[in-house]
Design an enzyme around this catalytic site. Sequence first.
Site, PDB file in Angstrom:
ATOM      1  N   HIS A  88       0.917  -1.443  -0.213  1.00  0.00           N
ATOM      2  CA  HIS A  88       0.227  -0.001   0.397  1.00  0.00           C
ATOM      3  C   HIS A  88       0.953   1.296   0.069  1.00  0.00           C
ATOM      4  O   HIS A  88       1.759   1.278   0.889  1.00  0.00           O
ATOM      5  CB  HIS A  88      -1.027  -0.004   1.281  1.00  0.00           C
ATOM      6  CG  HIS A  88      -1.715   1.165   1.463  1.00  0.00           C
ATOM      7  ND1 HIS A  88      -2.769   1.606   0.557  1.00  0.00           N
ATOM      8  CD2 HIS A  88      -1.750   2.942   2.556  1.00  0.00           C
ATOM      9  CE1 HIS A  88      -3.425   2.589   1.198  1.00  0.00           C
ATOM     10  NE2 HIS A  88      -2.897   2.944   2.035  1.00  0.00           N
ATOM     11  N   LYS A 193      -8.810  -1.727   5.556  1.00  0.00           N
ATOM     12  CA  LYS A 193      -9.601  -2.305   4.393  1.00  0.00           C
ATOM     13  C   LYS A 193      -8.028  -3.223   3.833  1.00  0.00           C
ATOM     14  O   LYS A 193      -8.878  -4.013   3.604  1.00  0.00           O
ATOM     15  CB  LYS A 193      -9.286  -0.555   3.206  1.00  0.00           C
ATOM     16  CG  LYS A 193     -10.491  -0.295   3.538  1.00  0.00           C
ATOM     17  CD  LYS A 193     -10.393   1.197   2.890  1.00  0.00           C
ATOM     18  CE  LYS A 193      -9.821   2.174   3.189  1.00  0.00           C
ATOM     19  NZ  LYS A 193      -9.648   3.349   2.859  1.00  0.00           N
TER      20      LYS A 193
END
Length: 444
Positions: A88, A193
């Site tokens: 990420h 998430k």
Amino acid sequence: MSDASSAFPQHIIARKRDGHALTHGEIYSFVRGATEGTWADYQLAALLMAIFLRGMDTAETTALTEAMMRSGVIADLSHVPGVKVDKHSTGGVGDKVSLPLAAMVAACGVPVPMISGRGLGHTGGTLDKLESIPGFRVGLSLADYARQVERIGCALIGQTKDLAPADKKLYALRDVTATVECLPLICASIMSKKMAEGIDALVLDVKFGGGAFMKTRPEARALAEAMCAIGHAMERPTVALLTRMDQPLGRAVGNAVEIAESIACLRGEAGSGADDLMEVTYALGAEMLLLAKVAATATEARAKLAATIADGSALEKFRAIIVAQGGDARVCDDPTAVLPRARFTSEVRAARSGFVREVDALAVALGALRLGAGRIRAEDTVDHAVGFTRLVKIGERVEAGGVLGIVHANDEAKLVAGCSALVDAVAIDDEAPATEPLIVERIG
Ligand code: URA
């Protein structure tokens, strides 16, 4: 209050307002209130502001992350063999790392389940870039996503509505209540998430500088440390690299132009000139291979990654992902024939000779936004064809009249605006600037 989880919202808000640490039950009550609509928006917003002002300790932030992760479905990839690792990035300009990285790491045999975002503020989004490939679908169901990760080792999809729905609600409220820039809220938003994706381990690219959300290295370090602590508390080993984001990564900023640059890197094309892009890609990829235990040392990991470019397996993996997600895979062979192209292009030229001292990432990003490459309002559509290519890099020598970059626009007024944004973004000096390392720290 004997059962804090059943406390009224106003009691929980008052406790945080007065500087207390919230209990597990209070945090779950808040997140349930957001997901099920039992808390009014003004109560959610009041608690968000109290958290913004008073902060949260690690135990609270971990509980918030867990509660947000459990607010929806948690993808089950337990049937996929191997250590599933995702990456990420906290967001940057020209940051297309996910594209070559996912293909290279998956080509090394490591499953990469990647749920990405759209452009946020001035930063670009992987989904918007992928959608410039004709036919490419990012909206797979979680079942199709799991099947694709099992079958070809990688899926590149967007957030589904059943994954961490509390974040969707809270993020929208934060956006309009000046509570976005809050470390525990950012941490819980990102990590909930990621943890719901079904991953076993995570690598974070935490960017700092003018083109990043975190402007300074200490801010980025604090965010990285907090996210790594949550990853470890949730038993998903997490490593973060702090990387500089003062100038765009690579030489292209936009959507289709960034896909073309990524494909050039996957093809190992000499002269693509995206050395910084590949430096970050190799560094993150090596961490992913180490976490997945398919390499014992960083040197071995880098050699494996390099082999996927040399033998074409990373490009073939990218092609397989495109085919699986309905895209036109001929883009891998001839990007310019397949990708959308802007109607107008213009070279921006240097007014003087010297060394490039600055290519202001934020100014370039705002120029790209003005061209239509991103969204100014949530409902805006993205123009996939526009952006910048052949951008100069800090430290390069340019001669008067030399090209600083090429602007791609679909409208003549925007072309002019894009050119002037690029002129303003680039500064040239007589002396070569000191070189700054791109990857400055590893945390985890
Ligand atoms: N990205 C996210 O997903 N959430 C934040 O809060 C900030 C950046």
